[in-house]
Design a protein around this motif. Structure first.
Motif, PDB file in Angstrom:
ATOM      1  N   ILE A  58       0.828  -1.209   0.000  1.00 59.21           N
ATOM      2  CA  ILE A  58       0.000   0.000   0.000  1.00 59.21           C
ATOM      3  C   ILE A  58       0.860   1.256   0.000  1.00 59.21           C
ATOM      4  O   ILE A  58       0.672   2.146  -0.824  1.00 59.21           O
ATOM      5  CB  ILE A  58      -0.967   0.023   1.207  1.00 59.21           C
ATOM      6  N   LEU A  67      -3.137   0.931  -2.777  1.00 55.97           N
ATOM      7  CA  LEU A  67      -4.585   0.761  -2.725  1.00 55.97           C
ATOM      8  C   LEU A  67      -5.242   1.414  -3.940  1.00 55.97           C
ATOM      9  O   LEU A  67      -6.112   0.827  -4.583  1.00 55.97           O
ATOM     10  CB  LEU A  67      -5.131   1.337  -1.422  1.00 55.97           C
ATOM     11  N   ALA A  70      -4.515  -0.759  -6.913  1.00 55.21           N
ATOM     12  CA  ALA A  70      -5.393  -1.935  -6.966  1.00 55.21           C
ATOM     13  C   ALA A  70      -6.755  -1.575  -7.555  1.00 55.21           C
ATOM     14  O   ALA A  70      -7.300  -2.301  -8.395  1.00 55.21           O
ATOM     15  CB  ALA A  70      -5.543  -2.545  -5.575  1.00 55.21           C
ATOM     16  N   HIS A  71      -7.314  -0.441  -7.139  1.00 54.50           N
ATOM     17  CA  HIS A  71      -8.604  -0.004  -7.688  1.00 54.50           C
ATOM     18  C   HIS A  71      -8.492   0.308  -9.179  1.00 54.50           C
ATOM     19  O   HIS A  71      -9.381  -0.046  -9.954  1.00 54.50           O
ATOM     20  CB  HIS A  71      -9.129   1.215  -6.921  1.00 54.50           C
ATOM     21  N   VAL A  84      -3.262  -7.151  -1.741  1.00 58.03           N
ATOM     22  CA  VAL A  84      -2.799  -5.877  -1.209  1.00 58.03           C
ATOM     23  C   VAL A  84      -2.164  -6.159   0.145  1.00 58.03           C
ATOM     24  O   VAL A  84      -2.697  -6.940   0.939  1.00 58.03           O
ATOM     25  CB  VAL A  84      -3.981  -4.893  -1.077  1.00 58.03           C
ATOM     26  N   SER A  93     -12.430  -4.192   4.542  1.00 59.22           N
ATOM     27  CA  SER A  93     -12.758  -4.901   3.299  1.00 59.22           C
ATOM     28  C   SER A  93     -13.458  -3.981   2.301  1.00 59.22           C
ATOM     29  O   SER A  93     -13.288  -4.133   1.094  1.00 59.22           O
ATOM     30  CB  SER A  93     -13.598  -6.139   3.580  1.00 59.22           C
ATOM     31  N   ASP A  95     -12.704  -0.983   1.712  1.00 56.90           N
ATOM     32  CA  ASP A  95     -11.683  -0.132   1.097  1.00 56.90           C
ATOM     33  C   ASP A  95     -10.986  -0.812  -0.072  1.00 56.90           C
ATOM     34  O   ASP A  95     -10.328  -0.149  -0.876  1.00 56.90           O
ATOM     35  CB  ASP A  95     -10.617   0.269   2.122  1.00 56.90           C
ATOM     36  N   LEU A  96     -11.099  -2.133  -0.146  1.00 51.40           N
ATOM     37  CA  LEU A  96     -10.415  -2.918  -1.183  1.00 51.40           C
ATOM     38  C   LEU A  96     -11.310  -3.091  -2.398  1.00 51.40           C
ATOM     39  O   LEU A  96     -12.540  -3.085  -2.274  1.00 51.40           O
ATOM     40  CB  LEU A  96     -10.060  -4.304  -0.638  1.00 51.40           C
ATOM     41  N   ALA A 100     -10.449  -8.569  -3.843  1.00 54.67           N
ATOM     42  CA  ALA A 100      -9.035  -8.382  -3.468  1.00 54.67           C
ATOM     43  C   ALA A 100      -8.813  -8.951  -2.075  1.00 54.67           C
ATOM     44  O   ALA A 100      -9.714  -8.962  -1.240  1.00 54.67           O
ATOM     45  CB  ALA A 100      -8.658  -6.907  -3.511  1.00 54.67           C
ATOM     46  N   ARG A 101      -7.593  -9.397  -1.835  1.00 56.63           N
ATOM     47  CA  ARG A 101      -7.227  -9.952  -0.533  1.00 56.63           C
ATOM     48  C   ARG A 101      -6.178  -9.057   0.115  1.00 56.63           C
ATOM     49  O   ARG A 101      -5.314  -8.533  -0.568  1.00 56.63           O
ATOM     50  CB  ARG A 101      -6.668 -11.352  -0.716  1.00 56.63           C
ATOM     51  N   PHE A 102      -6.262  -8.957   1.432  1.00 59.44           N
ATOM     52  CA  PHE A 102      -5.293  -8.172   2.173  1.00 59.44           C
ATOM     53  C   PHE A 102      -4.448  -9.088   3.051  1.00 59.44           C
ATOM     54  O   PHE A 102      -4.965 -10.007   3.688  1.00 59.44           O
ATOM     55  CB  PHE A 102      -5.981  -7.129   3.064  1.00 59.44           C
TER      56      PHE A 102
END
Length: 127
Positions: A58, A67, A70-71, A84, A93, A95-96, A100-102
């Motif tokens: 990030i 982030l 990713a978007h 991410v 979640s 925000d992703l 997507a996985r954090f």
């Protein structure tokens, strides 16, 4: 390990972390591209339509953070697998991007490897 045709893009401004992730994914048989920031990642992504998964930190310098990257990548290719990561920022979640996985840092390399393999084997179906 035998090579497969799946390409993973690793985006991190820390060379040691980027190299460690790239080495692990290379050992797993993936072709690995490395980018030092979001701008470099976008350039590589546009040149390489074979990228199946992007793993991004990030916090990075440049025109956008991981982030936002990713978007942006999700908007360009919704079926792309996205991972991410951060050691300082812990997004909710919502925000992703969808699917997507954090992963928090420090990484559990086994979990990262398993997530990449799962994203490759079970790509998101575009709506």
């Amino acid at each position: 390990m035998a090579r497969n045709s799946h390409t993973v893009l690793v985006v991190d401004d820390e060379p040691l972390i980027r190299c460690m992730l790239a080495d692990m994914l290379d050992e797993d048989g993936f072709e690995v591209l490395e980018a030092r920031d979001a701008d470099h990642a976008l350039c590589l992504f546009e040149q390489r339509p074979d990228v199946r998964v992007v793993l991004t930190d990030i916090q990075m310098p440049g025109s956008m953070n991981g982030l936002a990257l990713a978007h942006r990548l999700h908007s360009l290719r919704p079926a792309l697998g996205l991972i991410v990561a951060s050691g300082a920022t812990f997004p909710q979640s919502d925000d992703l991007p969808p699917q997507a996985r954090f992963f928090p840092k420090p990484f559990d390399m086994g979990r990262i490897s398993a997530a990449v393999k799962e994203l490759i084997d079970c790509p998101v179906i575009e709506a």
